[in-house]
Write an enzyme that holds these catalytic residues in place. Structure first.
Site, PDB file in Angstrom:
ATOM      1  CG  HIS A  20      -2.023   0.935   1.242  1.00  0.00           C
ATOM      2  ND1 HIS A  20      -2.296   1.769   0.194  1.00  0.00           N
ATOM      3  CD2 HIS A  20      -2.939   1.237   2.199  1.00  0.00           C
ATOM      4  CE1 HIS A  20      -3.322   2.539   0.508  1.00  0.00           C
ATOM      5  NE2 HIS A  20      -3.729   2.247   1.712  1.00  0.00           N
ATOM      6  CG  HIS A  24      -3.539   1.801  -9.489  1.00  0.00           C
ATOM      7  ND1 HIS A  24      -4.845   1.661  -9.112  1.00  0.00           N
ATOM      8  CD2 HIS A  24      -2.939   2.526  -8.511  1.00  0.00           C
ATOM      9  CE1 HIS A  24      -5.032   2.295  -7.972  1.00  0.00           C
ATOM     10  NE2 HIS A  24      -3.890   2.817  -7.572  1.00  0.00           N
ATOM     11  CG  ASP A  62       3.565   4.644  -5.003  1.00  0.00           C
ATOM     12  OD1 ASP A  62       3.575   5.659  -4.291  1.00  0.00           O
ATOM     13  OD2 ASP A  62       2.816   3.689  -4.827  1.00  0.00           O
TER      14      ASP A  62
HETATM   15  N1  ACO Z   1       5.435  -5.124 -13.872  1.00  0.00           N
HETATM   16  C1  ACO Z   1       5.315  -6.182 -14.707  1.00  0.00           C
HETATM   17  N2  ACO Z   1       4.182  -6.880 -14.854  1.00  0.00           N
HETATM   18  C2  ACO Z   1       3.115  -6.482 -14.150  1.00  0.00           C
HETATM   19  C3  ACO Z   1       3.161  -5.379 -13.265  1.00  0.00           C
HETATM   20  C4  ACO Z   1       4.373  -4.689 -13.149  1.00  0.00           C
HETATM   21  N3  ACO Z   1       4.488  -3.632 -12.334  1.00  0.00           N
HETATM   22  N4  ACO Z   1       1.943  -5.205 -12.707  1.00  0.00           N
HETATM   23  C5  ACO Z   1       1.177  -6.173 -13.197  1.00  0.00           C
HETATM   24  N5  ACO Z   1       1.866  -6.940 -14.076  1.00  0.00           N
HETATM   25  C6  ACO Z   1       1.366  -8.054 -14.904  1.00  0.00           C
HETATM   26  C7  ACO Z   1       1.046  -9.260 -14.044  1.00  0.00           C
HETATM   27  O1  ACO Z   1       2.171 -10.101 -13.923  1.00  0.00           O
HETATM   28  C8  ACO Z   1      -0.082  -9.882 -14.825  1.00  0.00           C
HETATM   29  O2  ACO Z   1       0.476 -10.524 -15.946  1.00  0.00           O
HETATM   30  P1  ACO Z   1      -0.182 -11.913 -16.513  1.00  0.00           P
HETATM   31  O3  ACO Z   1      -1.544 -11.516 -16.972  1.00  0.00           O
HETATM   32  O4  ACO Z   1       0.741 -12.335 -17.588  1.00  0.00           O
HETATM   33  O5  ACO Z   1      -0.200 -12.841 -15.330  1.00  0.00           O
HETATM   34  C9  ACO Z   1      -0.864  -8.673 -15.350  1.00  0.00           C
HETATM   35  O6  ACO Z   1       0.095  -7.615 -15.433  1.00  0.00           O
HETATM   36  C10 ACO Z   1      -2.014  -8.243 -14.449  1.00  0.00           C
HETATM   37  O7  ACO Z   1      -1.495  -8.048 -13.152  1.00  0.00           O
HETATM   38  P2  ACO Z   1      -2.344  -8.191 -11.815  1.00  0.00           P
HETATM   39  O8  ACO Z   1      -1.408  -8.576 -10.721  1.00  0.00           O
HETATM   40  O9  ACO Z   1      -3.560  -9.019 -12.039  1.00  0.00           O
HETATM   41  O10 ACO Z   1      -2.830  -6.720 -11.594  1.00  0.00           O
HETATM   42  P3  ACO Z   1      -3.447  -6.148 -10.267  1.00  0.00           P
HETATM   43  O11 ACO Z   1      -4.427  -5.141 -10.704  1.00  0.00           O
HETATM   44  O12 ACO Z   1      -3.919  -7.218  -9.366  1.00  0.00           O
HETATM   45  O13 ACO Z   1      -2.172  -5.506  -9.565  1.00  0.00           O
HETATM   46  C11 ACO Z   1      -0.611  -3.947  -8.750  1.00  0.00           C
HETATM   47  C12 ACO Z   1      -1.980  -4.162  -9.403  1.00  0.00           C
HETATM   48  C13 ACO Z   1      -0.566  -4.713  -7.394  1.00  0.00           C
HETATM   49  C14 ACO Z   1      -0.442  -2.463  -8.430  1.00  0.00           C
HETATM   50  C15 ACO Z   1       0.488  -4.440  -9.695  1.00  0.00           C
HETATM   51  O14 ACO Z   1       0.388  -3.776 -10.934  1.00  0.00           O
HETATM   52  C16 ACO Z   1       1.877  -4.272  -9.104  1.00  0.00           C
HETATM   53  O15 ACO Z   1       2.306  -5.116  -8.314  1.00  0.00           O
HETATM   54  N6  ACO Z   1       2.599  -3.159  -9.454  1.00  0.00           N
HETATM   55  C17 ACO Z   1       3.903  -2.910  -8.926  1.00  0.00           C
HETATM   56  C18 ACO Z   1       3.793  -2.371  -7.487  1.00  0.00           C
HETATM   57  C19 ACO Z   1       3.300  -0.944  -7.414  1.00  0.00           C
HETATM   58  O16 ACO Z   1       3.762  -0.085  -8.149  1.00  0.00           O
HETATM   59  N7  ACO Z   1       2.356  -0.690  -6.485  1.00  0.00           N
HETATM   60  C20 ACO Z   1       1.807   0.642  -6.264  1.00  0.00           C
HETATM   61  C21 ACO Z   1       0.386   0.729  -6.651  1.00  0.00           C
HETATM   62  S1  ACO Z   1      -0.215   2.385  -6.431  1.00  0.00           S
HETATM   63  C22 ACO Z   1      -0.569   2.560  -4.795  1.00  0.00           C
HETATM   64  O17 ACO Z   1      -0.879   1.597  -4.115  1.00  0.00           O
HETATM   65  C23 ACO Z   1      -0.553   3.904  -4.138  1.00  0.00           C
END
Ligand code: ACO
Length: 446
Positions: free
Chosen positions: A285, A324, A380
């Site tokens: 978060h 996101h 972020d």
């Molecule tokens: N880099 C590479 N691949 C990614 C990333 C990323 N940052 N984020 C998602 N993906 C990929 C996943 O591996 C998945 O691929 P697949 O379909 O081949 O399995 C696809 O994109 C969908 O990802 P999900 O995990 O289902 O997306 P979700 O909406 O659940 O996750 C999240 C969102 C947690 C923010 C994710 O994008 C992530 O972990 N990002 C990096 C961490 C980050 O920057 N967090 C800050 C969020 S903003 C905040 O909280 C204030």
């Protein structure tokens, strides 16, 4: 409406119901149909309860781990359209507020529902400014923390401890008391944050200066040394103020949900805010911008970016600061933050990690892996670079998130308290454990 009917749905029935705001469910276990009202794009989960196999059946529930598709409240505070990249507080676009408003004015808007007039803003700012001091005893227990205590741990404890100094905060249905605690919470957060920071440096605490703005005073309490009067750099002061505006609320995320859930037990707002702050402490978060910096440092140089992206695409890690849960388009806050970064770098010098970040973004935005998954920079991706350039250690990043989010948390808490449909939060579970069994004496156990 008594929704349960026997007999399959006929074509005529389907035609009669077409266009009505209801959902017709056929329970194939019993052959019964059920018509459930739809309001505001949702059905009431409790309406499912009448769908039963027989009279002893508890009734149907919905299973939704992590509340992925469950609205827990009706809210009038923040609107997000993740597909279109829209964020609005009380109807006002975030871009307009970031350009024209201040954090304190935005906090007023979020809490009161309307922008203040000049007199209201003056009074509001006066009250917040005159609640920045903390009881001297709080300093004593801050002193008790280890020199390398994480500032979020110190924040959570000291916010909770405020409830012991203001026992009248328990009077949560008294509007006047709520207003007072709101002044205190928004006013004292920067003081607690700055004191936690100074404690980690072993520096004497710098007291609030009522003549400075909310963010100017925060910079004063953080960075004042021997000067008689601290004068914040106006570019940094404004940059921080905009960052605070961008972080003021984000509807029903993990920490807002913690605030509402804990607050629903009718505990005082200091204890509920401590719980929300604890939720924000988690790396999923409030800790993501720290992860972005670690990633950029690991990449180390622009020439190594393509190789890193290749590894991300091979599933060896994530491009932190991208993607996101809600925004499937450019996070509107990220665009604004990118602009602020340039202004801060002009004053403080360019953060050497910026070139690496820009190269990551350039490659990712052209790459089908990221385009097809709708992965764009989030809030972020650049905020950590700015905070680092301004001289904040990484452990302070989540604190800089918690401070402005306090106004959003209080607004969510108050909306929950005054909503007649809300009760103490108590979800259901699907029990998959043992049936009743006999207690076995210890000498009979294997
Ligand atoms: N880099 C590479 N691949 C990614 C990333 C990323 N940052 N984020 C998602 N993906 C990929 C996943 O591996 C998945 O691929 P697949 O379909 O081949 O399995 C696809 O994109 C969908 O990802 P999900 O995990 O289902 O997306 P979700 O909406 O659940 O996750 C999240 C969102 C947690 C923010 C994710 O994008 C992530 O972990 N990002 C990096 C961490 C980050 O920057 N967090 C800050 C969020 S903003 C905040 O909280 C204030």
């Amino acid at each position: 409406m008594n929704p349960v009917k026997r007999a399959p749905v006929t074509a005529d029935e389907v035609a009669t119901r077409a266009g009505s705001d209801t959902l017709t469910v056929v329970d194939n276990r019993t052959g019964k149909t059920c018509e459930i009202p739809i309001k505001d794009g949702a059905i009431r989960a409790l309406d499912l309860r009448q769908i039963k196999v027989d009279e002893h059946d508890f009734g149907l529930m919905s299973y939704d781990p992590a509340f992925n598709n469950t609205a827990l409240c009706k809210s009038r505070i923040t609107f997000i359209d993740g597909d279109a990249g829209i964020l609005r507080y009380r109807g006002y676009p975030i871009e307009e507020l970031a350009e024209k408003s201040t954090y304190l004015e935005t906090a007023y808007l979020i809490l009161h529902g309307e922008l203040p007039n000049a007199k209201q803003l003056e009074e509001w700012s006066y009250h917040i400014t005159h609640h920045t001091f903390i009881h001297e005893s709080i300093k004593k227990f801050l002193d008790g923390f280890h020199y390398d205590a994480h500032p979020m741990g110190m924040m959570i404890s000291t916010i909770a401890a405020l409830s012991t100094f203001y026992p009248e905060a328990k009077d949560i249905f008294n509007e006047e008391s709520r207003r007072k605690q709101t002044y205190r919470l928004i006013g004292k957060m920067p003081t607690l944050a700055a004191f936690a920071y100074r404690h980690s440096l072993g520096m004497p605490f710098a007291y609030p200066d009522n003549e400075l703005s909310y963010t100017g005073n925060f910079l004063n309490m953080l960075f004042k040394t021997t000067e008689l009067k601290y004068r914040p750099n106006p570019t940094l002061e404004r940059a921080l103020d905009i960052l605070f505006i961008l972080h003021a609320d984000h509807e029903q995320n993990c920490s807002a949900n913690a605030m509402r859930c804990v607050g629903s037990s009718h505990v005082d707002p200091f204890s509920a805010t401590a719980a929300a702050t604890a939720a924000l402490y988690g790396p999923l978060h409030g800790g993501a911008n720290e992860e972005v910096l670690r990633m950029l440092m690991e990449i180390g140089s622009v020439s190594r970016v393509p190789d890193y992206i290749k590894r991300v695409k091979a599933g060896e890690g994530k491009l932190m600061g991208f993607g996101h849960r809600i925004y499937k388009n450019y996070d509107p806050r990220a665009r604004i933050i990118k602009r602020i970064a340039d202004q801060v770098f002009e004053v403080m010098g360019r953060n050497p990690l910026t070139e690496i970040a820009l190269e990551c973004e350039r490659i990712a935005l052209e790459d089908d892996y990221f385009i097809s998954r709708k992965l764009y920079p989030n809030v972020d991706f650049y905020s950590g670079l700015i905070y680092q350039s301004m001289g904040f250690p990484m452990t302070m990043f989540p604190v800089l998130f918690a401070m402005p989010r306090t106004s959003g948390w209080i607004a969510q808490w108050e909306e929950m308290l005054l909503d007649r449909e809300q009760k103490i939060a108590r979800p259901r579970q699907i029990y998959l454990g043992h049936e009743q069994r006999r207690y076995m004496p210890i000498d009979e156990r294997r």
